[in-house]
Scaffold this motif. Structure first.
Motif, mmCIF file in Angstrom:
data_model
loop_
_atom_site.group_PDB
_atom_site.id
_atom_site.type_symbol
_atom_site.label_atom_id
_atom_site.label_comp_id
_atom_site.label_asym_id
_atom_site.label_seq_id
_atom_site.Cartn_x
_atom_site.Cartn_y
_atom_site.Cartn_z
ATOM 1 N N ILE A 1 -39.846 -5.101 1.001
ATOM 2 C CA ILE A 1 -40.142 -4.218 2.140
ATOM 3 C C ILE A 1 -41.332 -4.704 2.969
ATOM 4 O O ILE A 1 -41.758 -4.015 3.881
ATOM 5 N N SER A 2 -41.862 -5.891 2.677
ATOM 6 C CA SER A 2 -43.103 -6.332 3.331
ATOM 7 C C SER A 2 -42.967 -6.489 4.844
ATOM 8 O O SER A 2 -43.888 -6.149 5.583
ATOM 9 N N SER A 3 -41.821 -6.982 5.331
ATOM 10 C CA SER A 3 -41.682 -7.136 6.790
ATOM 11 C C SER A 3 -41.608 -5.774 7.472
ATOM 12 O O SER A 3 -42.177 -5.572 8.549
ATOM 13 N N GLU A 4 -40.938 -4.819 6.844
ATOM 14 C CA GLU A 4 -40.875 -3.461 7.384
ATOM 15 C C GLU A 4 -42.254 -2.804 7.341
ATOM 16 O O GLU A 4 -42.667 -2.135 8.295
ATOM 17 N N LEU A 5 -42.979 -3.030 6.256
ATOM 18 C CA LEU A 5 -44.335 -2.498 6.119
ATOM 19 C C LEU A 5 -45.248 -3.064 7.199
ATOM 20 O O LEU A 5 -46.025 -2.330 7.814
ATOM 21 N N LEU A 6 -45.146 -4.362 7.454
ATOM 22 C CA LEU A 6 -45.956 -4.998 8.495
ATOM 23 C C LEU A 6 -45.658 -4.387 9.864
ATOM 24 O O LEU A 6 -46.578 -4.044 10.620
ATOM 25 N N ALA A 7 -44.391 -4.197 10.163
ATOM 26 C CA ALA A 7 -44.007 -3.593 11.447
ATOM 27 C C ALA A 7 -44.547 -2.165 11.562
ATOM 28 O O ALA A 7 -45.063 -1.765 12.621
ATOM 29 N N ASN A 8 -44.458 -1.403 10.481
ATOM 30 C CA ASN A 8 -44.957 -0.020 10.500
ATOM 31 C C ASN A 8 -46.478 0.041 10.621
ATOM 32 O O ASN A 8 -47.013 0.927 11.285
ATOM 33 N N LEU A 9 -47.176 -0.901 9.987
ATOM 34 C CA LEU A 9 -48.639 -0.949 10.111
ATOM 35 C C LEU A 9 -49.051 -1.287 11.535
ATOM 36 O O LEU A 9 -50.015 -0.723 12.062
ATOM 37 N N ARG A 10 -48.326 -2.196 12.164
ATOM 38 C CA ARG A 10 -48.620 -2.519 13.567
ATOM 39 C C ARG A 10 -48.396 -1.293 14.443
ATOM 40 O O ARG A 10 -49.178 -1.003 15.343
ATOM 41 N N GLN A 11 -47.313 -0.579 14.180
ATOM 42 C CA GLN A 11 -47.014 0.632 14.937
ATOM 43 C C GLN A 11 -48.079 1.700 14.727
ATOM 44 O O GLN A 11 -48.368 2.488 15.631
ATOM 45 N N ALA A 12 -48.683 1.706 13.536
ATOM 46 C CA ALA A 12 -49.721 2.694 13.208
ATOM 47 C C ALA A 12 -51.088 2.330 13.780
ATOM 48 O O ALA A 12 -52.058 3.031 13.538
ATOM 49 N N GLY A 13 -51.170 1.218 14.500
ATOM 50 C CA GLY A 13 -52.429 0.880 15.162
ATOM 51 C C GLY A 13 -53.116 -0.374 14.673
ATOM 52 O O GLY A 13 -54.138 -0.770 15.215
#
Length: 105
Positions: A76-88
């Protein structure tokens, strides 16, 4: 004999703009903040088994309890990275996953 200087308060030490403790405090708060964001975004089964161990604006290192949790986190690391970017956390470029060293008995 020279008399020792008066002890400084913690507030005085932290108020120095170039102080080592102020830098450590800033780094600690940054690590705590990104770890909180990661924990909120992790699936329930991974929470408590993974934690942020290093963060330097562009790279994030997450340590997992063992190889099994590490493998699940890698999926899930690529999805996590995308979500962290979205979170600021826009400057994040990659996530590395490591396994926590085992304790020798």
């Amino acid at each position: 004999m020279k008399r020792p200087s008066r002890a400084k308060s913690v507030a005085d030490i932290l108020s120095k703009s170039d102080g080592l403790l102020k830098g450590l405090l800033k780094q600690s708060n940054s690590l705590k903040s990104i770890n909180k964001s990661v924990q909120e975004l992790l699936p329930d089964e991974l929470k408590g088994h993974c934690e942020v161990s290093e963060f330097n604006q562009t790279s994030l290192i997450i340590t997992a309890e063992n190889a099994a949790w590490s493998t699940r986190l890698r999926y899930i690391s690529s999805e996590l990275l995308a979500n962290l970017r979205q979170a600021g956390h826009y400057s994040l470029a990659n996530i590395q996953i490591k396994v926590k060293p085992s304790q020798f008995r």
